[in-house]
Scaffold this active site. Structure first.
Site, PDB file in Angstrom:
ATOM      1  N   ASP A  31       0.838  -1.207   0.000  1.00  0.00           N
ATOM      2  CA  ASP A  31       0.000   0.000   0.000  1.00  0.00           C
ATOM      3  C   ASP A  31       0.873   1.259   0.000  1.00  0.00           C
ATOM      4  O   ASP A  31       0.351   2.380  -0.042  1.00  0.00           O
ATOM      5  CB  ASP A  31      -1.023  -0.007   1.144  1.00  0.00           C
ATOM      6  CG  ASP A  31      -0.400  -0.091   2.514  1.00  0.00           C
ATOM      7  OD1 ASP A  31       0.840  -0.212   2.610  1.00  0.00           O
ATOM      8  OD2 ASP A  31      -1.159  -0.055   3.513  1.00  0.00           O
ATOM      9  N   SER A  32       2.206   1.071  -0.042  1.00  0.00           N
ATOM     10  CA  SER A  32       3.112   2.198  -0.304  1.00  0.00           C
ATOM     11  C   SER A  32       2.798   2.807  -1.665  1.00  0.00           C
ATOM     12  O   SER A  32       3.261   3.906  -1.977  1.00  0.00           O
ATOM     13  CB  SER A  32       4.584   1.741  -0.253  1.00  0.00           C
ATOM     14  OG  SER A  32       4.795   0.603  -1.056  1.00  0.00           O
ATOM     15  N   ASP A  58      -0.905  -6.106   0.272  1.00  0.00           N
ATOM     16  CA  ASP A  58      -1.340  -5.439   1.506  1.00  0.00           C
ATOM     17  C   ASP A  58      -2.852  -5.296   1.546  1.00  0.00           C
ATOM     18  O   ASP A  58      -3.472  -4.898   0.545  1.00  0.00           O
ATOM     19  CB  ASP A  58      -0.757  -4.017   1.562  1.00  0.00           C
ATOM     20  CG  ASP A  58       0.570  -3.957   2.275  1.00  0.00           C
ATOM     21  OD1 ASP A  58       0.778  -4.737   3.222  1.00  0.00           O
ATOM     22  OD2 ASP A  58       1.398  -3.115   1.884  1.00  0.00           O
ATOM     23  N   LYS A 101      -0.895  -9.256   3.458  1.00  0.00           N
ATOM     24  CA  LYS A 101      -0.128  -8.690   4.571  1.00  0.00           C
ATOM     25  C   LYS A 101      -1.025  -7.723   5.328  1.00  0.00           C
ATOM     26  O   LYS A 101      -1.727  -6.914   4.714  1.00  0.00           O
ATOM     27  CB  LYS A 101       1.132  -7.986   4.059  1.00  0.00           C
ATOM     28  CG  LYS A 101       1.950  -7.329   5.173  1.00  0.00           C
ATOM     29  CD  LYS A 101       3.346  -6.972   4.736  1.00  0.00           C
ATOM     30  CE  LYS A 101       3.483  -5.701   3.952  1.00  0.00           C
ATOM     31  NZ  LYS A 101       3.001  -4.473   4.624  1.00  0.00           N
ATOM     32  N   GLU A 157      -1.097  -5.193   9.076  1.00  0.00           N
ATOM     33  CA  GLU A 157      -0.208  -4.535  10.029  1.00  0.00           C
ATOM     34  C   GLU A 157      -0.796  -4.585  11.437  1.00  0.00           C
ATOM     35  O   GLU A 157      -1.978  -4.282  11.622  1.00  0.00           O
ATOM     36  CB  GLU A 157      -0.015  -3.061   9.629  1.00  0.00           C
ATOM     37  CG  GLU A 157       0.621  -2.887   8.269  1.00  0.00           C
ATOM     38  CD  GLU A 157       0.845  -1.420   7.894  1.00  0.00           C
ATOM     39  OE1 GLU A 157       0.615  -0.520   8.737  1.00  0.00           O
ATOM     40  OE2 GLU A 157       1.253  -1.177   6.745  1.00  0.00           O
ATOM     41  N   GLU A 182       9.681  -3.966  10.263  1.00  0.00           N
ATOM     42  CA  GLU A 182      10.167  -2.720   9.646  1.00  0.00           C
ATOM     43  C   GLU A 182      10.759  -1.809  10.716  1.00  0.00           C
ATOM     44  O   GLU A 182      10.120  -1.576  11.759  1.00  0.00           O
ATOM     45  CB  GLU A 182       9.000  -2.009   8.916  1.00  0.00           C
ATOM     46  CG  GLU A 182       9.431  -0.672   8.319  1.00  0.00           C
ATOM     47  CD  GLU A 182       8.423  -0.082   7.338  1.00  0.00           C
ATOM     48  OE1 GLU A 182       7.415  -0.753   7.006  1.00  0.00           O
ATOM     49  OE2 GLU A 182       8.660   1.060   6.903  1.00  0.00           O
TER      50      GLU A 182
HETATM   51  O1  KIV Z   1       3.646  -1.085   1.544  1.00  0.00           O
HETATM   52  C1  KIV Z   1       4.856  -1.334   1.566  1.00  0.00           C
HETATM   53  O2  KIV Z   1       5.611  -1.064   0.627  1.00  0.00           O
HETATM   54  C2  KIV Z   1       5.392  -1.984   2.749  1.00  0.00           C
HETATM   55  C3  KIV Z   1       6.885  -2.118   2.828  1.00  0.00           C
HETATM   56  C4  KIV Z   1       7.469  -0.852   3.330  1.00  0.00           C
HETATM   57  C5  KIV Z   1       7.295  -3.260   3.685  1.00  0.00           C
HETATM   58  O3  KIV Z   1       4.670  -2.358   3.625  1.00  0.00           O
END
Ligand code: KIV
EC number: 2.1.2.11
Length: 270
Positions: free
Chosen positions: A43-44, A82, A110, A112, A179
């Site tokens: 989600d970056s 994510d 993924k 968090e 992280e």
């Molecule tokens: O969304 C993302 O790119 C991440 C990485 C920073 C691990 O969660």
């Protein structure tokens, strides 16, 4: 095609594995040519693709769209996607939204957080969804943390992180991602659990390493984090991008990245 079983085998054999973020078909092909082991449709993309200043505006629909593009173009890497901010706030939401990104082509999701995710991790696992739990600096919590900074700096915070890892692994988490934590804590987590542990800013002793692809290609126009290495710098010519990605993969496998200057070697305060 790399599977979860392969990642577990890599851990058992002590073979490090590479992971990069990826959000589109062109990079998915470049990443395949370079032999990267796993992809994170992160989600970056809220920052790198959409231009926001955090991951919070990203939607499940965005993650589906980008996962589809990546999955169509890469037949080699293990793909994790994510679940974005607030899309797994309840077990019901987690099941519904994980189902949608898995149907878009992800091999795992993924999420968090920590111990409070145990019920969702268990329900997802029971429904065939491998879960990677992201701990330490969790960007969806930026407003609680007050910024993007090193986590687990005190013995208490490190013990809490370990307790969170225990809770989610017992619930069935297939992978952990750490992280921005001190290298010593990440080493302890990787040594304690059988599941593969991926690190970013977590030192050299995790089983896998991940970077944001734009960061390792020098396409970061803001402040560059300590844990980033620009692999584009040494490249030139028409295959520069694939070669830079391959150099990253080789550096991870050969344990040349991350080096000491990319890690947080801190004494835990009490
Ligand atoms: O969304 C993302 O790119 C991440 C990485 C920073 C691990 O969660």
């Amino acid at each position: 095609m790399i599977s979860l079983t392969d990642l577990k085998k890599f851990k058992t054999e002590g073979r490090k594995f590479s992971c990069l973020t990826c959000y589109d078909a062109s990079f998915a092909k470049a990443i395949q040519q370079a032999g990267i082991d796993s992809i994170l449709v992160g989600d970056s993309l809220g920052m790198t693709i959409q231009g926001h200043d955090s991951t919070l505006p990203v939607t499940v629909q965005d993650m589906i769209y980008h996962t589809q593009a990546v999955a169509r173009a890469n037949q080699h890497a293990f793909i994790m996607t994510d679940l974005p901010f607030m899309s797994y706030a309840t077990v019901t939401d987690a099941l519904k939204n994980a189902g949608a990104v898995m149907q878009a082509g992800a091999h795992a999701v993924k999420i968090e957080g920590g111990a409070w995710l145990a019920d969702s991790v268990q329900a997802l696992t029971h429904n065939g969804v491998p879960v990677c739990v992201h701990l330490g600096l969790t960007p969806q919590f930026v407003n609680l943390f007050g910024g993007y900074r090193l986590q687990a700096k005190t013995r208490n915070a490190a013990d809490q992180l370990l307790a969170d890892c225990h809770a989610v692994v017992e619930a069935g988490a297939a992978l952990l991602l750490l992280e921005c934590v001190p290298a010593a804590i990440a080493k302890e987590v990787a040594a304690t659990f059988d599941v593969p542990v991926i690190g970013i800013g977590a030192g050299a002793d995790t089983d896998g390493q991940v970077l944001v692809v734009q960061d390792m290609l020098g396409l970061n126009f803001g402040k560059v984090a300590r844990f980033v290495r620009n692999f584009m710098r040494e490249q030139s010519g028409e295959h520069a991008i694939v070669n830079a990605i391959k150099a990253y993969h080789d550096a991870v496998i050969n344990q040349e990245f991350p080096a000491i200057e990319h890690t947080f070697q801190v004494e835990l305060s009490s």
